[in-house]
Design an enzyme around this catalytic site. Sequence first.
Site, PDB file in Angstrom:
ATOM      1  N   LYS A  16       5.344   3.463   8.360  1.00  0.00           N
ATOM      2  CA  LYS A  16       4.175   4.337   8.469  1.00  0.00           C
ATOM      3  C   LYS A  16       2.905   3.488   8.505  1.00  0.00           C
ATOM      4  CE  LYS A  16       4.088   7.683   5.421  1.00  0.00           C
ATOM      5  NZ  LYS A  16       3.781   8.622   4.308  1.00  0.00           N
ATOM      6  N   LYS A  33       5.378   1.671  -3.059  1.00  0.00           N
ATOM      7  CA  LYS A  33       5.323   3.019  -3.630  1.00  0.00           C
ATOM      8  C   LYS A  33       5.615   2.915  -5.115  1.00  0.00           C
ATOM      9  CE  LYS A  33       4.953   7.345  -2.192  1.00  0.00           C
ATOM     10  NZ  LYS A  33       4.294   7.860  -0.975  1.00  0.00           N
ATOM     11  N   LYS A  78       0.859  -1.193   0.000  1.00  0.00           N
ATOM     12  CA  LYS A  78       0.000   0.000   0.000  1.00  0.00           C
ATOM     13  C   LYS A  78       0.879   1.222   0.000  1.00  0.00           C
ATOM     14  CE  LYS A  78      -3.861   2.128   0.186  1.00  0.00           C
ATOM     15  NZ  LYS A  78      -3.391   2.824  -1.027  1.00  0.00           N
ATOM     16  N   THR A 126      -4.518  13.595   5.115  1.00  0.00           N
ATOM     17  CA  THR A 126      -3.107  13.755   5.485  1.00  0.00           C
ATOM     18  C   THR A 126      -2.903  15.062   6.257  1.00  0.00           C
ATOM     19  OG1 THR A 126      -2.625  12.613   3.418  1.00  0.00           O
ATOM     20  CG2 THR A 126      -0.756  13.477   4.625  1.00  0.00           C
ATOM     21  N   GLN A 174       7.246   3.844   3.916  1.00  0.00           N
ATOM     22  CA  GLN A 174       5.831   3.448   3.930  1.00  0.00           C
ATOM     23  C   GLN A 174       5.603   2.190   4.776  1.00  0.00           C
ATOM     24  OE1 GLN A 174       3.934   5.493   1.370  1.00  0.00           O
ATOM     25  NE2 GLN A 174       2.299   5.050   2.801  1.00  0.00           N
ATOM     26  N   GLY A 191      -2.668   8.160  -4.416  1.00  0.00           N
ATOM     27  CA  GLY A 191      -1.969   9.327  -4.939  1.00  0.00           C
ATOM     28  C   GLY A 191      -0.752   9.715  -4.115  1.00  0.00           C
ATOM     29  N   ASP A 192      -0.001  10.623  -4.647  1.00  0.00           N
ATOM     30  CA  ASP A 192       1.106  11.292  -3.955  1.00  0.00           C
ATOM     31  C   ASP A 192       1.330  12.578  -4.756  1.00  0.00           C
ATOM     32  OD1 ASP A 192       3.266  10.522  -1.736  1.00  0.00           O
ATOM     33  OD2 ASP A 192       4.388  11.510  -3.323  1.00  0.00           O
TER      34      ASP A 192
HETATM   35  N1  GLU Z   1       1.172   9.022  -0.662  1.00  0.00           N
HETATM   36  C1  GLU Z   1       0.635   9.000   0.670  1.00  0.00           C
HETATM   37  C2  GLU Z   1       1.718   8.683   1.669  1.00  0.00           C
HETATM   38  O1  GLU Z   1       2.856   9.116   1.482  1.00  0.00           O
HETATM   39  C3  GLU Z   1      -0.619   8.135   0.774  1.00  0.00           C
HETATM   40  C4  GLU Z   1      -0.477   6.720   0.356  1.00  0.00           C
HETATM   41  C5  GLU Z   1      -1.814   5.947   0.336  1.00  0.00           C
HETATM   42  O2  GLU Z   1      -2.843   6.503   0.648  1.00  0.00           O
HETATM   43  O3  GLU Z   1      -1.749   4.758  -0.022  1.00  0.00           O
HETATM   44  O4  GLU Z   1       1.538   8.048   2.667  1.00  0.00           O
END
Ligand code: GLU
Length: 449
Positions: free
Chosen positions: A118, A130, A94, A213, A115, A169-170
């Site tokens: 996190k 990612k 994810k 976020t 990630q 997204g990012d």
């Molecule tokens: N890009 C965001 C992050 O850096 C969200 C990633 C997501 O929602 O999967 O955590």
Amino acid sequence: MGQASKQYINGVLNRLNKQYPDMVEFQQATKEVLRSLEKFVDRHPEVIEHNLFELLVEPERVVKFRVPWQDDAGKWQVNTGMRVQFNSALGPYKGGLRFDPSVNESIIKFLGFEQIFKNSLTGLPIGGGKGGSNFNPKGKSDAEIMRFCQSFMTELSKHIGPNTDVPAGDIGVGGREIGYLFGQYKRLQQYDSGTLTGKPLEMWGSYARTEATGYGLVYFLQNAVEDRGDSLDGKTIVVSGSGNVAQYAMKKAKDLGAKVLACSDRGGYIRDESGIDEELVIAIKERGGSLAEYIEEHSSATYHTDESVWTIDASYDIALPCATQNEIDGSLAKNLVKAGVTYVMEGANMPVNDEGLEVLTEQEILYGPGKAANAGGVAVSALEMAQNAQRLQWDFDEVDQRLQDIMATIYQKCSKTAEEYGEPGNLSLGANIAGAEKVLKAMDAQGLV
Ligand code: GLU
């Protein structure tokens, strides 16, 4: 004991350095995390016995592909696409997709690595991944964006799915891009709302995902501030960036009584003593404009071209870096100290570099690392997956309440773990240990896979 842990960690880092000498950001991220896990390794001999860190730093899979697309002039263009499927010990990979000219394998690997921890901190069943492309969405027409997204998904669709890998997204990837990516996935595979998150609401996206976020960042900050017997009311804040994270961080900070003095974009920064009007920032950014346009409506505000917002000549209480990696180096961090900042909470991923971190930690500044402070986005993405699996859509307040609870729990975890390891207030240590512990346990329990 301490010596053996240190030696083991240095051995892993040296190997990475030799194997990937050019992957600067990836080395920076792995070094920051592994070095802070030394005391954890002291207490967990299985890490060395089973060589768990070598498994942890190597992605399970890296997919790299060509993305051919046609521009409006009929010319053929080619970009590189990739997806790093880093760790699936806790669930399907994810993490977001970043479309930006700076994208390369080092950046995607650093982001994928962060990630893992996190996502673990959210307490939800998601692994780490990612992806992205060096495609620059700036200045492209809607039709070009659509053709690019369709081509990108033509390859990516072979590697993702609701139980395999769920992108979102990012930077450079918002609701519009997710819509086009989803449409192409549906065409090639089948309708499955759980394949992507951050979807528009009518495509079964989650309420509060857009805000998640930025709101989550401020909830995390609020927990930290209140834990020190203080409140956000009347505090002054400087934010970097003006994209999705910055926008909603500014909105929530204002709702909670704080005043945002400045925010920035790639061209410079705006300063508004009466508090940034985030609705106007959102409107400008939605039409693809520059912050320079802000002063047309707020004549008392000033626009500073080509300067980092962290050079602002002001005193303020809180810094929220929400732009991108390595935006605060040692010398800019010194400006924060001079400005009298007492909290630095990262809305972006790794915005403070190693030297910047050294400067901040020498002071009495409470530093909230991105992997904890900005976890609200991916947490609500995991809630979106849960809603999609149930074929339900919760209302805004329900999602927002869950987000608040998740951010409070993440703050508590980081703070308690730091205390347990004899370094109260070291939220970075707490986040790394608490995040890693669960992943390492799951990896160890799953055996060599
Ligand atoms: N890009 C965001 C992050 O850096 C969200 C990633 C997501 O929602 O999967 O955590």
